[in-house]
Design a protein around this motif. Structure first.
Motif, mmCIF file in Angstrom:
data_model
loop_
_atom_site.group_PDB
_atom_site.id
_atom_site.type_symbol
_atom_site.label_atom_id
_atom_site.label_comp_id
_atom_site.label_asym_id
_atom_site.label_seq_id
_atom_site.Cartn_x
_atom_site.Cartn_y
_atom_site.Cartn_z
ATOM 1 N N ARG A 54 0.974 -1.423 -0.102
ATOM 2 C CA ARG A 54 0.175 -0.026 -0.140
ATOM 3 C C ARG A 54 0.932 0.981 -0.018
ATOM 4 N NH1 ARG A 54 -5.205 -0.901 0.937
ATOM 5 N NH2 ARG A 54 -6.106 -2.830 1.717
ATOM 6 N N VAL A 55 0.465 2.126 -0.841
ATOM 7 C CA VAL A 55 1.348 3.407 -1.111
ATOM 8 C C VAL A 55 0.149 4.672 -0.860
ATOM 9 C CG1 VAL A 55 2.573 4.901 -2.484
ATOM 10 C CG2 VAL A 55 2.854 2.349 -2.528
ATOM 11 N N GLU A 56 0.692 5.610 0.333
ATOM 12 C CA GLU A 56 -0.078 6.576 0.478
ATOM 13 C C GLU A 56 0.669 7.988 0.931
ATOM 14 O OE1 GLU A 56 -3.272 8.459 0.532
ATOM 15 O OE2 GLU A 56 -3.407 6.240 0.763
ATOM 16 N N SER A 57 0.223 9.021 0.364
ATOM 17 C CA SER A 57 0.872 10.353 0.365
ATOM 18 C C SER A 57 0.221 10.900 1.322
ATOM 19 C CB SER A 57 0.783 11.005 -1.092
ATOM 20 O OG SER A 57 1.548 10.119 -1.981
ATOM 21 N N VAL A 58 0.992 11.953 2.235
ATOM 22 C CA VAL A 58 0.510 12.840 3.175
ATOM 23 C C VAL A 58 0.998 14.280 3.173
ATOM 24 C CG1 VAL A 58 0.409 13.145 5.557
ATOM 25 C CG2 VAL A 58 0.361 10.848 4.606
ATOM 26 N N ARG A 59 0.238 15.010 2.808
ATOM 27 C CA ARG A 59 0.660 16.395 2.765
ATOM 28 C C ARG A 59 0.732 17.108 4.333
ATOM 29 N NH1 ARG A 59 0.762 20.220 -1.217
ATOM 30 N NH2 ARG A 59 -0.261 18.959 -2.695
ATOM 31 N N ILE A 60 1.806 17.898 4.514
ATOM 32 C CA ILE A 60 2.117 18.601 5.660
ATOM 33 C C ILE A 60 2.509 19.950 4.958
ATOM 34 C CG2 ILE A 60 3.808 18.702 7.481
ATOM 35 C CD1 ILE A 60 4.445 15.876 6.982
ATOM 36 N N GLU A 61 1.767 21.001 5.968
ATOM 37 C CA GLU A 61 2.010 22.412 5.636
ATOM 38 C C GLU A 61 2.422 23.192 7.050
ATOM 39 O OE1 GLU A 61 -1.543 23.838 4.094
ATOM 40 O OE2 GLU A 61 -1.313 22.821 2.179
ATOM 41 N N GLN A 62 3.051 24.184 6.683
ATOM 42 C CA GLN A 62 3.472 25.190 7.875
ATOM 43 C C GLN A 62 3.319 26.497 7.591
ATOM 44 O OE1 GLN A 62 7.810 25.240 8.858
ATOM 45 N NE2 GLN A 62 7.596 25.667 10.876
ATOM 46 N N HIS A 63 2.519 26.981 8.654
ATOM 47 C CA HIS A 63 2.248 28.701 8.403
ATOM 48 C C HIS A 63 1.633 28.947 9.879
ATOM 49 C CE1 HIS A 63 0.988 32.244 6.424
ATOM 50 N NE2 HIS A 63 -0.298 32.099 7.102
ATOM 51 N N PRO A 64 2.254 30.105 10.440
ATOM 52 C CA PRO A 64 3.218 30.695 9.934
ATOM 53 C C PRO A 64 4.608 29.823 10.064
ATOM 54 C CG PRO A 64 2.618 31.547 11.911
ATOM 55 C CD PRO A 64 1.604 30.617 11.459
ATOM 56 N N CYS A 65 5.576 30.583 9.740
ATOM 57 C CA CYS A 65 6.808 29.960 9.813
ATOM 58 C C CYS A 65 7.421 29.575 11.077
ATOM 59 C CB CYS A 65 8.015 30.668 9.283
ATOM 60 S SG CYS A 65 7.826 30.988 7.303
ATOM 61 N N ASP A 66 6.823 30.130 12.332
ATOM 62 C CA ASP A 66 7.386 29.873 13.522
ATOM 63 C C ASP A 66 6.232 28.928 14.295
ATOM 64 O OD1 ASP A 66 5.182 31.581 13.724
ATOM 65 O OD2 ASP A 66 5.937 32.842 15.167
ATOM 66 N N ALA A 67 5.436 28.468 13.493
ATOM 67 C CA ALA A 67 4.417 27.453 14.140
ATOM 68 C C ALA A 67 4.931 26.057 13.731
ATOM 69 C CB ALA A 67 2.908 27.786 13.262
ATOM 70 N N LYS A 68 4.184 25.271 14.508
ATOM 71 C CA LYS A 68 4.519 23.830 14.324
ATOM 72 C C LYS A 68 3.744 23.321 12.938
ATOM 73 C CE LYS A 68 6.827 21.760 17.581
ATOM 74 N NZ LYS A 68 7.967 21.069 17.587
ATOM 75 N N PRO A 69 4.513 22.322 12.106
ATOM 76 C CA PRO A 69 3.772 21.869 10.815
ATOM 77 C C PRO A 69 2.834 20.829 11.321
ATOM 78 C CG PRO A 69 6.077 20.864 11.183
ATOM 79 C CD PRO A 69 5.898 21.993 12.203
ATOM 80 N N LYS A 70 1.860 20.640 10.380
ATOM 81 C CA LYS A 70 0.736 19.791 10.724
ATOM 82 C C LYS A 70 0.254 18.935 9.376
ATOM 83 C CE LYS A 70 -2.648 23.573 10.129
ATOM 84 N NZ LYS A 70 -3.697 24.160 10.821
ATOM 85 N N VAL A 71 -0.162 17.856 9.685
ATOM 86 C CA VAL A 71 -0.846 17.353 8.716
ATOM 87 C C VAL A 71 -2.019 17.627 8.178
ATOM 88 C CG1 VAL A 71 -1.650 14.751 8.027
ATOM 89 C CG2 VAL A 71 0.204 15.043 9.452
ATOM 90 N N VAL A 72 -2.292 18.087 6.857
ATOM 91 C CA VAL A 72 -3.681 18.913 6.385
ATOM 92 C C VAL A 72 -4.234 17.953 5.344
ATOM 93 C CG1 VAL A 72 -2.694 21.009 6.511
ATOM 94 C CG2 VAL A 72 -2.273 19.897 4.503
ATOM 95 N N GLU A 73 -3.512 16.701 4.863
ATOM 96 C CA GLU A 73 -4.206 15.740 3.924
ATOM 97 C C GLU A 73 -3.875 14.648 3.805
ATOM 98 O OE1 GLU A 73 -5.253 15.657 -0.967
ATOM 99 O OE2 GLU A 73 -4.353 17.367 0.065
ATOM 100 N N TRP A 74 -4.792 13.368 4.269
ATOM 101 C CA TRP A 74 -4.496 11.976 4.034
ATOM 102 C C TRP A 74 -4.964 11.540 2.874
ATOM 103 C CZ3 TRP A 74 -1.257 8.754 6.465
ATOM 104 C CH2 TRP A 74 -0.818 9.069 7.649
ATOM 105 N N GLY A 75 -4.510 10.592 2.284
ATOM 106 C CA GLY A 75 -5.339 9.765 1.150
ATOM 107 C C GLY A 75 -6.319 8.799 1.559
#
Length: 368
Positions: A210-231
């Motif tokens: 199984r292959v799955e992609s996960v999108r991670i974003e960070q905003h603003p630059c001093d914030a912790k990155p977080k998962v915003v999209e799972w497949g």
């Protein structure tokens, strides 16, 4: 002759005739058994002859198949040996051309620090032009394409850091501009992504992968990155993913398998090769994590338009217009526990033993 005597003699002759007739009649069944015995002997001889012919034919066919099998086996072994010899020579040639004596020679600063005459040391190969960089990337791509079982990640990372230093203005001893260094670095990362994509496609051919992609974003630059999209298959991976840090093509994540108390923290880069860089889950299956995309408008600045691929430039422009600080896409690859990678060869004996034991148990169950 008395009348009674003649009658008696007549009766005797009649009885003698009856007895004689019965004896001649007895030769009839005896002839049938003789025929059956003779026919049976012929049939036995025929069966023996046919059986012998069939056995000889089967033996000849078996010998012919065995000879053909030995021929093809020897042919494949010779071909494999020839291929191994060619690859070994190619490996030596590429490595000699890649390093060009720089391992044997230290830098001028190192020689001066040791009190040695730098002019007497062998010449050190320095990547001072774009052509030098192109050649180095080409060598790495050739190595990765022909020797996927060899971990050349340190070579990728070394050149990546070298180009990053030039791009950030940390090196003044080269004639490569910052824009050129940025573009060459992205070309290097594209070559690494090509290797990862080929290895991922190979692993996808294994049953149960199984292959799955996960999108991670960070905003603003001093914030912790977080998962915003799972497949779609995210829930089937059985993982909890927590991004921790993102910077300059490196994503730090914390993974925790479902219903497990422990966590694993590690960095993911463009140079993680799934065939080599993978780990085992509690259920025995394997997991590899690779970096599919990474964009950082805050880091790239005016260099984003120099990305080598049109699709990457479109993605970057979208990220830039969204005013995100950083964005990354991680790829999770879960595959079968029966896969044997380059680092698992010492475990082959254990796998064979396990397979034989499993086969024996199956046979015992079938016999019961």
């Amino acid at each position: 002759m008395p009348e009674g005597t003649g009658a008696a003699m007549s009766d005797d002759f009649d009885r003698a005739g009856e007895v004689g007739g019965s004896r001649e009649g007895g030769r009839g069944p005896k002839d049938v058994w003789d025929k059956i015995r003779a026919t049976g002997t012929a049939l036995v001889a025929l069966v023996v002859g046919v059986t012998g012919y069939m056995f000889n034919s089967w033996q000849s066919e078996l010998n012919r198949d065995s000879a053909e099998m030995r021929f093809y086996t020897d042919l494949l072994a010779q071909r494999e040996q020839a291929d191994s010899d060619i690859r070994a020579k190619m490996f030596n040639t590429l490595f000699n051309a890649y390093f060009g004596g720089q391992l044997a020679a230290g830098s001028d600063e190192e020689a001066a620090a040791a009190g040695e005459d730098a002019s007497a040391a062998p010449a050190r190969t320095t990547l001072t032009t774009v052509r030098d960089i192109h050649n180095r990337i080409m060598f790495l791509d050739l190595l990765a394409r022909n020797f996927e079982g060899i971990d050349i990640r340190p070579l990728f990372e070394d050149l990546n850091q070298y180009l990053t230093d030039i791009w950030k203005g940390a090196r003044a001893d080269v004639s490569i501009g910052r824009a050129e260094a940025f573009r060459e670095r992205e070309i290097l990362r594209r070559a690494a992504r090509g290797v990862v994509d080929r290895q991922t496609a190979y692993l996808q051919g294994l049953e149960g992968t199984r292959v799955e992609s996960v999108r991670i974003e960070q905003h603003p630059c001093d914030a912790k990155p977080k998962v915003v999209e799972w497949g779609d298959n995210a829930g089937k991976l059985g993982l909890y993913v927590k991004p921790d840090h993102m910077a300059d093509g490196v994503v730090s994540v914390v993974l925790r398998p479902d219903r497990q108390a422990y966590e694993a923290a590690f960095d993911v880069t463009f140079f993680d090769m799934p065939i080599i860089e993978n780990f085992q889950l509690p259920d025995g299956r394997r997991m590899a994590v690779t970096l599919e995309k990474y964009f950082s408008p805050s880091e790239y600045g005016d260099y984003g338009h120099l990305l080598p691929d049109a699709r990457l430039r479109e993605d970057y422009e979208f990220i830039d217009s969204s005013e995100l600080c950083r964005s990354a896409v991680l790829r999770f690859i879960r595959f079968s526990d029966i896969y044997i990678g380059p680092r698992d060869r010492p475990l082959i004996e254990e796998l064979i033993t396990s397979t034989l034991d499993s086969t024996a148990d199956t046979a015992d169950t079938a016999a019961e």
